[in-house]
Design an enzyme around this catalytic site. Structure first.
Site, PDB file in Angstrom:
ATOM      1  N   GLY A  75       3.166   2.637  13.789  1.00  0.00           N
ATOM      2  CA  GLY A  75       3.946   1.410  14.014  1.00  0.00           C
ATOM      3  C   GLY A  75       3.493   0.705  15.282  1.00  0.00           C
TER       4      GLY A  75
ATOM      5  N   GLU B 288       9.821  14.610  16.719  1.00  0.00           N
ATOM      6  CA  GLU B 288      10.164  14.599  15.298  1.00  0.00           C
ATOM      7  C   GLU B 288       9.311  15.664  14.596  1.00  0.00           C
ATOM      8  OE1 GLU B 288       8.886  11.087  13.095  1.00  0.00           O
ATOM      9  OE2 GLU B 288      10.813  11.088  12.074  1.00  0.00           O
TER      10      GLU B 288
ATOM     11  N   CYS C  56      13.177  10.070   7.646  1.00  0.00           N
ATOM     12  CA  CYS C  56      13.122   9.479   8.985  1.00  0.00           C
ATOM     13  C   CYS C  56      14.459   9.594   9.702  1.00  0.00           C
ATOM     14  CB  CYS C  56      12.659   8.037   8.913  1.00  0.00           C
ATOM     15  SG  CYS C  56      13.561   7.071   7.717  1.00  0.00           S
TER      16      CYS C  56
ATOM     17  N   GLY D 276       6.930   4.211   8.519  1.00  0.00           N
ATOM     18  CA  GLY D 276       6.053   5.353   8.754  1.00  0.00           C
ATOM     19  C   GLY D 276       6.232   5.875  10.163  1.00  0.00           C
ATOM     20  N   SER D 277       5.188   6.438  10.696  1.00  0.00           N
ATOM     21  CA  SER D 277       5.309   7.089  12.005  1.00  0.00           C
ATOM     22  C   SER D 277       5.354   6.060  13.132  1.00  0.00           C
ATOM     23  CB  SER D 277       4.133   8.039  12.215  1.00  0.00           C
ATOM     24  OG  SER D 277       2.931   7.314  12.208  1.00  0.00           O
ATOM     25  N   THR D 278       5.978   6.457  14.234  1.00  0.00           N
ATOM     26  CA  THR D 278       6.075   5.568  15.393  1.00  0.00           C
ATOM     27  C   THR D 278       4.684   5.244  15.935  1.00  0.00           C
ATOM     28  OG1 THR D 278       8.294   6.318  15.920  1.00  0.00           O
ATOM     29  CG2 THR D 278       7.017   5.422  17.747  1.00  0.00           C
ATOM     30  N   GLU D 279       3.811   6.238  15.874  1.00  0.00           N
ATOM     31  CA  GLU D 279       2.449   6.028  16.397  1.00  0.00           C
ATOM     32  C   GLU D 279       1.728   4.905  15.631  1.00  0.00           C
ATOM     33  OE1 GLU D 279       0.141   9.555  15.874  1.00  0.00           O
ATOM     34  OE2 GLU D 279      -1.689   8.411  16.308  1.00  0.00           O
TER      35      GLU D 279
ATOM     36  N   LYS E 120       0.838  -1.198   0.000  1.00  0.00           N
ATOM     37  CA  LYS E 120       0.000   0.000   0.000  1.00  0.00           C
ATOM     38  C   LYS E 120       0.875   1.250   0.000  1.00  0.00           C
ATOM     39  CE  LYS E 120      -1.983   2.579   3.095  1.00  0.00           C
ATOM     40  NZ  LYS E 120      -1.904   3.888   2.405  1.00  0.00           N
TER      41      LYS E 120
ATOM     42  N   GLU F 184      10.082   0.294  10.438  1.00  0.00           N
ATOM     43  CA  GLU F 184      11.054   1.390  10.285  1.00  0.00           C
ATOM     44  C   GLU F 184      10.290   2.659  10.633  1.00  0.00           C
ATOM     45  OE1 GLU F 184      14.107   0.862   9.516  1.00  0.00           O
ATOM     46  OE2 GLU F 184      14.132  -1.022   8.395  1.00  0.00           O
TER      47      GLU F 184
HETATM   48  P1  NAI Z   1       1.720   7.467   8.818  1.00  0.00           P
HETATM   49  O1  NAI Z   1       2.576   6.630   9.661  1.00  0.00           O
HETATM   50  O2  NAI Z   1       0.342   7.758   9.252  1.00  0.00           O
HETATM   51  O3  NAI Z   1       1.595   6.817   7.353  1.00  0.00           O
HETATM   52  C1  NAI Z   1       2.477   5.877   6.808  1.00  0.00           C
HETATM   53  C2  NAI Z   1       1.687   4.837   6.046  1.00  0.00           C
HETATM   54  O4  NAI Z   1       0.867   4.086   6.934  1.00  0.00           O
HETATM   55  C3  NAI Z   1       0.728   5.393   5.011  1.00  0.00           C
HETATM   56  O5  NAI Z   1       0.729   4.541   3.901  1.00  0.00           O
HETATM   57  C4  NAI Z   1      -0.599   5.358   5.717  1.00  0.00           C
HETATM   58  O6  NAI Z   1      -1.701   5.298   4.843  1.00  0.00           O
HETATM   59  C5  NAI Z   1      -0.499   4.105   6.514  1.00  0.00           C
HETATM   60  N1  NAI Z   1      -1.329   4.035   7.718  1.00  0.00           N
HETATM   61  C6  NAI Z   1      -1.802   5.054   8.475  1.00  0.00           C
HETATM   62  N2  NAI Z   1      -2.507   4.568   9.514  1.00  0.00           N
HETATM   63  C7  NAI Z   1      -2.467   3.225   9.422  1.00  0.00           C
HETATM   64  C8  NAI Z   1      -2.972   2.159  10.231  1.00  0.00           C
HETATM   65  N3  NAI Z   1      -3.665   2.400  11.331  1.00  0.00           N
HETATM   66  N4  NAI Z   1      -2.733   0.901   9.855  1.00  0.00           N
HETATM   67  C9  NAI Z   1      -2.003   0.649   8.762  1.00  0.00           C
HETATM   68  N5  NAI Z   1      -1.500   1.601   7.962  1.00  0.00           N
HETATM   69  C10 NAI Z   1      -1.713   2.879   8.293  1.00  0.00           C
HETATM   70  O7  NAI Z   1       2.452   8.809   8.523  1.00  0.00           O
HETATM   71  P2  NAI Z   1       1.780  10.186   8.082  1.00  0.00           P
HETATM   72  O8  NAI Z   1       0.465  10.426   8.707  1.00  0.00           O
HETATM   73  O9  NAI Z   1       1.793  10.211   6.627  1.00  0.00           O
HETATM   74  O10 NAI Z   1       2.804  11.189   8.724  1.00  0.00           O
HETATM   75  C11 NAI Z   1       2.684  11.586  10.085  1.00  0.00           C
HETATM   76  C12 NAI Z   1       4.023  11.720  10.717  1.00  0.00           C
HETATM   77  O11 NAI Z   1       4.687  10.476  10.666  1.00  0.00           O
HETATM   78  C13 NAI Z   1       4.973  12.651  10.031  1.00  0.00           C
HETATM   79  O12 NAI Z   1       4.791  13.972  10.427  1.00  0.00           O
HETATM   80  C14 NAI Z   1       6.288  12.115  10.450  1.00  0.00           C
HETATM   81  O13 NAI Z   1       6.629  12.627  11.709  1.00  0.00           O
HETATM   82  C15 NAI Z   1       6.061  10.639  10.540  1.00  0.00           C
HETATM   83  N6  NAI Z   1       6.518   9.897   9.364  1.00  0.00           N
HETATM   84  C16 NAI Z   1       7.651   9.167   9.465  1.00  0.00           C
HETATM   85  C17 NAI Z   1       8.130   8.490   8.373  1.00  0.00           C
HETATM   86  C18 NAI Z   1       9.359   7.692   8.449  1.00  0.00           C
HETATM   87  O14 NAI Z   1       9.907   7.338   7.422  1.00  0.00           O
HETATM   88  N7  NAI Z   1       9.840   7.348   9.606  1.00  0.00           N
HETATM   89  C19 NAI Z   1       7.467   8.554   7.088  1.00  0.00           C
HETATM   90  C20 NAI Z   1       6.242   9.299   7.082  1.00  0.00           C
HETATM   91  C21 NAI Z   1       5.821   9.942   8.192  1.00  0.00           C
END
Ligand code: NAI
Length: 777
Positions: free
Chosen positions: A246, A392, A297, A241-244, A190, A263
């Site tokens: 994760g 972050e 990240c 993606g985000s720690t939350e 996804k 990650e």
């Molecule tokens: P996110 O963690 O919400 O999204 C990442 C992916 O997870 C997206 O594909 C999203 O559709 C999916 N996702 C969201 N909620 C989900 C769930 N409950 N179950 C499964 N998949 C889910 O990140 P978002 O909202 O785009 O960004 C928010 C914050 O996260 C950013 O401000 C940043 O601090 C952090 N972030 C960190 C990243 C990293 O590489 N470590 C990458 C992107 C965001």
């Protein structure tokens, strides 16, 4: 402007890349990005939309895949998996190679699409994202080709669910898909809702490259689609993606026997010493925090600068910031592009505007009048506890503080819940190599930053997640043991009311911090033999004992610095002392379990100790040859504090088989002895006491596994929990582990077979730390 004037000012003129082909491509596809399932495009609906963050213009509609659509994709992947695996290493290598070639042919389209959709400068998508993604497929074509020899005894998981973020849409897709496919898995991926377009181009490349239908499936959508994928019948989940989120995925997969790699976020330190080449360190910082607008990240988002040079450094940095060019991402002269979406822009603004500490400097470079742009920003004079030093921001905002000594730099750098990366700038190689092992991070860059390669493992510790991507470590994460012997059946404690054997009752204590201590609660339970004879009493540990054991492990951190040679010596010594008392242990095991296999179990335990003594100075890191002017050392660092629940069966061998790999690799361990047969462990205390094992390196508790397991799993100072105990404990352990996102390993093994030892154990006892150093011409 006349040519003469241009020469006088030396200003850059715009050099925009055309969006025409990419926009025409989207139009030809109906202007909607949607699912790609079973080798075909799925239903296209404009449930959502993808916009160009630099202009706000709509680029395409986006299907938000429903649960049913996600399940259909998983079904297609399931159907295709056996055939893909049977294709064999060479067959898969040819397909991966063809994907890499196809991406190369479409590299211009991919780069433009990426910059349009994400807002990153075309210079970055063209020179970094796309080439690195292609390199990932080439490298993993090799991993597929050599799969049988490099991954002997390993098999794919089956269907992998993969969820990626928006900051490196194509690169993250490559990091996920290439190793999964190389190992013989099929995938359902996804993309992030803001950035699904390059994945659509990739799907077509797959079709042209001869990827069999169903091997690669894409489901578009937002967090709800992601949730549906996590809930679907997949065999592995990989998330970036985000720690939350994760943490939520960790909870959602608890008890489902699904291996997970996460990650997550970071707040990585960028440390500049007074002897650093300042100009290079400043250029490095541009890459660390303004690359991809800081939406990285592992961004070097926390500057720690030596106090003696701080003023000069900040002044030069501000000058450099003022010279950065922000604007149209498709302009090849641009340094900083657009923030991915107005929502993310608002997040950055809120965080920066909410800060009252330190001094905020926004670069004086002009911003475009419209679009999601944020100026390069430096906030100086913060203290470690200020929210912006800890949170972050995920934007082009650098926070800074100063240090006086290397020890203080380490302390500041490690003062974070994250542990993804760190950067060091110094001309002193001794200082750099002294610092690198002390920094709590999965990746360290010396005199460089944000370097990535398919051959170099990448990933974090602490709340930055677990698992590695890249290199053989990344490949292993997409495999499992091809065959495991059935684990022994669940065993219950014997009951009885007989008198103490030999007339003397023995109540064994717990073993914590090198001492035998009474349990805090003061409770114990009777242990009976198979015929009901009372063999002794075993203490029942509670949460307080567990806390004491963790403190003892904390106090024994120095063990991680002991040489492999010393750790081997101690393991041999334990083996020698156990062997000297073999008869006594064998008799005890026979009395506890019945039968006559005690002597075999003792012999197997001695062998296992020898095996890990051998590994202690042999299971080493390696140097990955990366296509940059450097070398990436993939070092094995100890996992840290491990809590391990021993299996019921083979109470001595099970215990030894968990202890030995942990301490061989420099980790500390608290073992919870076999629940029905704890007494063998207690005799083992004496062996440890006479074998020079430093206090706190090994602690042993006895008691109720169901009670102790979740407490260990939720303890913030425990880095990993292993459970070979009752499989019913898995859900509780994995759920509670989400607190500090510790690693968990919940499985069943027959410790009398080779399944009870080897690389899986060594891998669990170590963290790979990748240290990039300049090397060669
Ligand atoms: P996110 O963690 O919400 O999204 C990442 C992916 O997870 C997206 O594909 C999203 O559709 C999916 N996702 C969201 N909620 C989900 C769930 N409950 N179950 C499964 N998949 C889910 O990140 P978002 O909202 O785009 O960004 C928010 C914050 O996260 C950013 O401000 C940043 O601090 C952090 N972030 C960190 C990243 C990293 O590489 N470590 C990458 C992107 C965001």
């Amino acid at each position: 402007m006349s040519v003469k004037e241009i020469f006088e000012s030396m200003d850059y003129g715009p050099a925009p890349e055309s969006a025409k082909e990419a926009l025409a491509w989207l139009e030809a596809k109906g202007g909607i990005a949607g699912p790609w399932v079973g080798g075909k495009r799925g239903e296209l609906r404009a449930d959502m939309e993808s916009r160009n963050p630099a202009t706000g213009e709509r680029l395409a509609g986006l299907t938000k895949c429903t649960e049913a659509e996600v399940n259909a994709a998983v079904k297609a992947a399931r159907k295709a998996q056996p055939g893909w695996e049977k294709l064999g290493g060479h067959g898969r290598a040819k397909v991966l190679y063809a994907i890499a070639r196809g991406m190369q042919k479409q590299s211009r389209l991919l780069a433009v699409m990426e910059s349009l959709d994400n807002g990153k400068p075309i210079r970055e998508s063209r020179d970094i994202d796309v080439p690195l993604a292609i390199r990932h497929f080439y490298h993993h074509a090799g991993a597929a080709q050599l799969f049988d020899s490099e991954m002997a005894g390993r098999a794919p998981h089956g269907v992998c669910g993969q969820i990626i973020p928006w900051n490196f849409p194509l690169l993250m897709l490559a990091w996920k898909i290439a190793p999964a496919l190389a190992a013989g898995n099929t995938v359902v991926l996804k993309p992030a809702e803001y950035t699904s377009l390059s994945a659509m181009v990739f799907a077509e490349i797959c079709a042209e490259a001869g990827v069999p239908p169903g091997v690669v499936n894409l489901v578009t959508g937002d967090g709800e689609t992601g949730q549906a994928l996590v809930a679907a019948e997949v065999d592995k989940i990989a998330f970036t993606g985000s720690t939350e989120v994760g943490r939520r995925i960790r909870e959602a997969t608890a008890g489902r026997n699904i291996p997970l790699t996460l990650e997550l976020g970071g707040k990585s330190a960028y440390i500049v010493f007074d002897d650093a080449d300042i100009d290079s360190a400043i250029e490095g910082l541009v890459d660390a925090i303004w690359f991809n607008q800081g939406q990285v990240c592992c961004a070097g988002s926390r500057l720690l600068v030596h106090e003696a040079i701080a003023e000069d450094f900040h002044a030069r940095l501000k000058r450099r910031m003022d010279g950065l060019r922000i604007g149209d991402p498709l302009d090849k002269c641009i340094d900083v592009g657009a923030i991915v979406d107005p929502v993310q822009l608002q997040t950055i603004r809120t965080l920066v505007e909410g800060n009252t500490a330190g001094k905020t400097y926004h670069a004086a470079c002009p911003l475009p009048a419209t679009g999601a742009f944020y100026p390069p920003t430096l906030i100086t004079g913060l203290s470690p506890s200020d929210p912006l030093m800890q949170e972050e921001i995920f934007g082009p905002v650098l926070v800074s503080t100063t240090f006086r000594t290397p020890a203080e730099a380490v302390e500041l750098a490690n003062n974070t819940r994250y542990g993804l990366a760190a950067t060091l700038w110094t001309e002193n190689v001794n200082l750099a190599l002294d610092m690198a092992p002390k920094l709590a991070a999965g990746v360290i860059w010396v005199n460089a930053t944000n370097l990535f390669d398919a051959a170099a493992p990448f990933g974090g510790i602490r709340e930055s997640g677990f698992g590695r991507e890249g290199g053989p470590e990344g490949m292993r994460a997409y495999t499992k043991p091809a065959k495991l012997a059935a684990a022994p059946k669940e065993q219950k404690a014997f009951e009885g009311d007989g008198a103490p054997e030999g007339g003397i009752d023995r109540t064994a204590k717990l073993y914590i911090g090198g001492k035998q201590v009474r349990p805090d609660g003061g409770y114990s339970r009777a242990v009976h033999g198979p015929k009901g004879a009372l063999l002794g009493h075993a203490s029942l540990a509670n949460r307080k004992d567990l806390r004491n054991a963790v403190e003892a492990m904390n106090a024994a951190r120095g063990w991680g610095k002991a040489t492999g040679h010393l750790r081997a010596q101690i393991l041999y010594y334990i083996a020698e002392n156990l062997s000297a008392r073999a008869e006594e242990f064998a008799a005890r095991l026979n009395a506890l379990q019945g039968g006559h296999k005690g002597a075999d179990e003792v012999e197997a335990s001695v062998r296992r100790l020898f095996t890990y003594a051998a590994h202690a100075d042999r299971y080493d890191g390696r140097a990955a040859g990366v296509p940059l002017r450097g070398v990436a050392l993939a070092m094995k660092a100890p996992t840290g504090n491990i809590a391990a629940l021993a299996p019921a069966a083979t109470p001595l061998l099970g215990l030894v088989s968990l202890m030995a790999p942990a301490i061989a690799m420099g980790s500390r361990v608290t073992l919870v002895a076999s629940e029905p047969f704890p007494l063998a462990a207690m005799d083992f205390y004496q062996v440890l006491e006479t074998s020079d094992v430093p206090a706190g390196v090994v602690n042993i508790l006895t008691g109720d596994h169901a009670e102790l397991a979740p407490s260990f799993a939720s303890h913030m100072d425990v880095d990993a929990v292993w459970s070979f105990s009752d499989p019913a404990l898995a859900a509780g352990i994995e759920k509670a582990s989400a607190g500090n996102l510790k690693r968990t390993w919940v499985t069943q093994r027959d410790f009398t077979t080779p399944d009870g030892e080897g690389e899986d154990f060594l891998e669990a006892a170590t963290e790979v730390k990748t240290i990039w150093i300049p090397y060669g011409e």
